[in-house]
Design a protein around this motif. Sequence first.
Motif, PDB file in Angstrom:
ATOM      1  N   MET A  92       1.687  -4.949 -34.822  1.00 56.78           N
ATOM      2  CA  MET A  92       2.028  -6.299 -35.248  1.00 56.78           C
ATOM      3  C   MET A  92       3.214  -6.861 -34.462  1.00 56.78           C
ATOM      4  O   MET A  92       3.174  -8.007 -34.001  1.00 56.78           O
ATOM      5  CB  MET A  92       2.329  -6.302 -36.752  1.00 56.78           C
ATOM      6  N   VAL A  93       4.268  -6.069 -34.305  1.00 57.30           N
ATOM      7  CA  VAL A  93       5.470  -6.559 -33.627  1.00 57.30           C
ATOM      8  C   VAL A  93       5.193  -6.839 -32.150  1.00 57.30           C
ATOM      9  O   VAL A  93       5.521  -7.921 -31.631  1.00 57.30           O
ATOM     10  CB  VAL A  93       6.629  -5.557 -33.775  1.00 57.30           C
ATOM     11  N   THR A  94       4.588  -5.883 -31.464  1.00 63.97           N
ATOM     12  CA  THR A  94       4.293  -6.099 -30.042  1.00 63.97           C
ATOM     13  C   THR A  94       3.216  -7.166 -29.867  1.00 63.97           C
ATOM     14  O   THR A  94       3.233  -7.921 -28.886  1.00 63.97           O
ATOM     15  CB  THR A  94       3.833  -4.788 -29.373  1.00 63.97           C
ATOM     16  N   GLY A  95       2.288  -7.243 -30.826  1.00 63.48           N
ATOM     17  CA  GLY A  95       1.239  -8.261 -30.757  1.00 63.48           C
ATOM     18  C   GLY A  95       1.806  -9.664 -30.826  1.00 63.48           C
ATOM     19  O   GLY A  95       1.400 -10.556 -30.074  1.00 63.48           O
ATOM     20  N   VAL A  96       2.766  -9.881 -31.738  1.00 64.46           N
ATOM     21  CA  VAL A  96       3.415 -11.196 -31.848  1.00 64.46           C
ATOM     22  C   VAL A  96       4.180 -11.514 -30.566  1.00 64.46           C
ATOM     23  O   VAL A  96       4.141 -12.645 -30.061  1.00 64.46           O
ATOM     24  CB  VAL A  96       4.357 -11.239 -33.069  1.00 64.46           C
ATOM     25  N   ALA A  97       4.879 -10.527 -30.007  1.00 62.51           N
ATOM     26  CA  ALA A  97       5.646 -10.733 -28.771  1.00 62.51           C
ATOM     27  C   ALA A  97       4.707 -11.101 -27.615  1.00 62.51           C
ATOM     28  O   ALA A  97       5.004 -12.018 -26.834  1.00 62.51           O
ATOM     29  CB  ALA A  97       6.433  -9.473 -28.430  1.00 62.51           C
ATOM     30  N   ILE A  98       3.587 -10.406 -27.517  1.00 61.85           N
ATOM     31  CA  ILE A  98       2.605 -10.706 -26.466  1.00 61.85           C
ATOM     32  C   ILE A  98       2.021 -12.108 -26.670  1.00 61.85           C
ATOM     33  O   ILE A  98       1.850 -12.877 -25.722  1.00 61.85           O
ATOM     34  CB  ILE A  98       1.487  -9.645 -26.453  1.00 61.85           C
ATOM     35  N   TYR A  99       1.744 -12.449 -27.923  1.00 56.74           N
ATOM     36  CA  TYR A  99       1.193 -13.765 -28.254  1.00 56.74           C
ATOM     37  C   TYR A  99       2.127 -14.887 -27.827  1.00 56.74           C
ATOM     38  O   TYR A  99       1.686 -15.922 -27.312  1.00 56.74           O
ATOM     39  CB  TYR A  99       0.931 -13.818 -29.762  1.00 56.74           C
ATOM     40  N   LEU A 100       3.428 -14.699 -27.993  1.00 56.62           N
ATOM     41  CA  LEU A 100       4.401 -15.735 -27.650  1.00 56.62           C
ATOM     42  C   LEU A 100       4.469 -16.013 -26.150  1.00 56.62           C
ATOM     43  O   LEU A 100       4.955 -17.075 -25.737  1.00 56.62           O
ATOM     44  CB  LEU A 100       5.789 -15.334 -28.156  1.00 56.62           C
ATOM     45  N   THR A 101       3.985 -15.080 -25.338  1.00 56.45           N
ATOM     46  CA  THR A 101       4.030 -15.287 -23.881  1.00 56.45           C
ATOM     47  C   THR A 101       2.965 -16.277 -23.404  1.00 56.45           C
ATOM     48  O   THR A 101       3.070 -16.799 -22.292  1.00 56.45           O
ATOM     49  CB  THR A 101       3.839 -13.951 -23.131  1.00 56.45           C
ATOM     50  N   ASP A 102       1.946 -16.522 -24.220  1.00 61.57           N
ATOM     51  CA  ASP A 102       0.886 -17.467 -23.826  1.00 61.57           C
ATOM     52  C   ASP A 102       0.178 -17.987 -25.078  1.00 61.57           C
ATOM     53  O   ASP A 102      -0.993 -17.675 -25.327  1.00 61.57           O
ATOM     54  CB  ASP A 102      -0.116 -16.782 -22.888  1.00 61.57           C
ATOM     55  N   ILE A 103       0.876 -18.782 -25.866  1.00 58.12           N
ATOM     56  CA  ILE A 103       0.363 -19.223 -27.164  1.00 58.12           C
ATOM     57  C   ILE A 103      -0.927 -20.017 -27.028  1.00 58.12           C
ATOM     58  O   ILE A 103      -1.925 -19.744 -27.712  1.00 58.12           O
ATOM     59  CB  ILE A 103       1.430 -20.058 -27.906  1.00 58.12           C
ATOM     60  N   SER A 104      -0.935 -21.011 -26.153  1.00 58.51           N
ATOM     61  CA  SER A 104      -2.125 -21.853 -26.002  1.00 58.51           C
ATOM     62  C   SER A 104      -3.320 -21.049 -25.501  1.00 58.51           C
ATOM     63  O   SER A 104      -4.456 -21.257 -25.941  1.00 58.51           O
ATOM     64  CB  SER A 104      -1.828 -23.017 -25.054  1.00 58.51           C
ATOM     65  N   GLY A 105      -3.057 -20.116 -24.583  1.00 59.72           N
ATOM     66  CA  GLY A 105      -4.144 -19.292 -24.047  1.00 59.72           C
ATOM     67  C   GLY A 105      -4.757 -18.391 -25.109  1.00 59.72           C
ATOM     68  O   GLY A 105      -5.984 -18.280 -25.214  1.00 59.72           O
ATOM     69  N   TYR A 106      -3.912 -17.764 -25.925  1.00 60.67           N
ATOM     70  CA  TYR A 106      -4.417 -16.877 -26.971  1.00 60.67           C
ATOM     71  C   TYR A 106      -5.087 -17.656 -28.102  1.00 60.67           C
ATOM     72  O   TYR A 106      -6.065 -17.192 -28.691  1.00 60.67           O
ATOM     73  CB  TYR A 106      -3.281 -16.013 -27.526  1.00 60.67           C
ATOM     74  N   ASN A 107      -4.573 -18.859 -28.398  1.00 61.69           N
ATOM     75  CA  ASN A 107      -5.181 -19.671 -29.456  1.00 61.69           C
ATOM     76  C   ASN A 107      -6.603 -20.113 -29.097  1.00 61.69           C
ATOM     77  O   ASN A 107      -7.422 -20.366 -29.982  1.00 61.69           O
ATOM     78  CB  ASN A 107      -4.330 -20.915 -29.738  1.00 61.69           C
ATOM     79  N   SER A 108      -6.867 -20.225 -27.808  1.00 58.20           N
ATOM     80  CA  SER A 108      -8.199 -20.642 -27.362  1.00 58.20           C
ATOM     81  C   SER A 108      -9.110 -19.460 -27.044  1.00 58.20           C
ATOM     82  O   SER A 108     -10.226 -19.646 -26.556  1.00 58.20           O
ATOM     83  CB  SER A 108      -8.072 -21.540 -26.126  1.00 58.20           C
ATOM     84  N   ASN A 109      -8.615 -18.250 -27.317  1.00 53.22           N
ATOM     85  CA  ASN A 109      -9.377 -17.030 -27.022  1.00 53.22           C
ATOM     86  C   ASN A 109      -9.993 -16.488 -28.315  1.00 53.22           C
ATOM     87  O   ASN A 109      -9.276 -15.917 -29.142  1.00 53.22           O
ATOM     88  CB  ASN A 109      -8.442 -15.982 -26.399  1.00 53.22           C
ATOM     89  N   PRO A 110     -11.314 -16.655 -28.521  1.00 50.79           N
ATOM     90  CA  PRO A 110     -11.937 -16.189 -29.762  1.00 50.79           C
ATOM     91  C   PRO A 110     -11.841 -14.679 -29.965  1.00 50.79           C
ATOM     92  O   PRO A 110     -11.764 -14.192 -31.092  1.00 50.79           O
ATOM     93  CB  PRO A 110     -13.397 -16.637 -29.611  1.00 50.79           C
ATOM     94  N   ARG A 111     -11.793 -13.948 -28.863  1.00 48.55           N
ATOM     95  CA  ARG A 111     -11.675 -12.485 -28.955  1.00 48.55           C
ATOM     96  C   ARG A 111     -10.321 -12.101 -29.559  1.00 48.55           C
ATOM     97  O   ARG A 111     -10.235 -11.205 -30.407  1.00 48.55           O
ATOM     98  CB  ARG A 111     -11.834 -11.891 -27.549  1.00 48.55           C
ATOM     99  N   PHE A 112      -9.272 -12.798 -29.149  1.00 47.93           N
ATOM    100  CA  PHE A 112      -7.938 -12.550 -29.697  1.00 47.93           C
ATOM    101  C   PHE A 112      -7.888 -12.940 -31.174  1.00 47.93           C
ATOM    102  O   PHE A 112      -7.317 -12.212 -32.001  1.00 47.93           O
ATOM    103  CB  PHE A 112      -6.889 -13.348 -28.913  1.00 47.93           C
TER     104      PHE A 112
END
Length: 325
Positions: free
Chosen positions: A197-217
């Motif tokens: 969870m902690v590393t996942g949130v940190a990784i998510y913050l590096t590319d929020i728009s990209g991850y939000n548009s990624n259905p797999r994520f």
Amino acid sequence: MSIQIISVFLLSILGLLLGAYQFKNRERTEVREDDALDHIKGMYILKVPYEKLVIAYFGLMALASLVDWILGGNPEKLNLTFFLVSACAFLIFLYKLGMSFIKSVDFKWPTLVYIFLNVGIATIVYYFMANPVLKMEAALEYLLTFHLLGMILGLGGTLILDILIFHFLRNFRINSSEAVIMHLISQMIILGLVLLMVTGVAIYLTDISGYNSNPRFLMKMTAVLVLSINGIFLNFYMMPKIEKLSLIKENLEEDQNLKRVAFAVGGVSMVSWLAAFSFAMVKDLTQFSYISMLIPYLALVLGAIGGGQFIKKKMEKEVIEESKK
């Protein structure tokens, strides 16, 4: 010495002193090695006294503050490490605070203080950290490494736990020693989930728009959400009562809710960890929409719950048939 370093150092010293005081005054009653509830009451994490881990954490943060000052203040990687470690500690403190609300466990008020001190440290570090997202991007390789470690701990622990529970139930009940083993593995799964969870949130913050548009994520995050809810049932409801999990004839009709949960959480955990791993690693799944992946996943979760209840009924039937012989 900057305000940040002084603040983090003082909060860490307060946590260190409180942890030392709590450890000095903890109950010295011998914890039975073969009693899972004793481990829960004694606030142990993987058989290590909880207070020792608190002392180690706050002591490390205090020492790191001094190193920060010696190196000139605000070294990039050290500040990011500060923040991520304090985020992991926050979730672990929250987990232990929740465990202290279990009916058979006394409330441990210092844990609430640790949470506030830890939130203070994390807030101060984040506030004074220049461009935290850029720092996370620079450390992306390390974040992915620890993210994978969390996945390994969680998935590996779940596989082992599911295998063991059916092995232990070969005689239709869980004994004390087996309950302790299951409790320790469940804590390993929790630690894996915290890292994830902690590393996942940190990784998510590096590319929020990209991850939000990624259905797999998004599907991976859905699986992690289910894992978190499932983990609550596993650790807060099932583990303190695990020794009551008995299918022998005399206890067949007792604790039915516990038995239903026990046979459901294992399947849900297995399906969700495998799903999270698949959504993280199989890039070809990106071509599918979120809904087209969500429906089969939910079907598998419901199938795991139903399959668990079927196995429970089958084992109960075996007990009844054996008693007639």
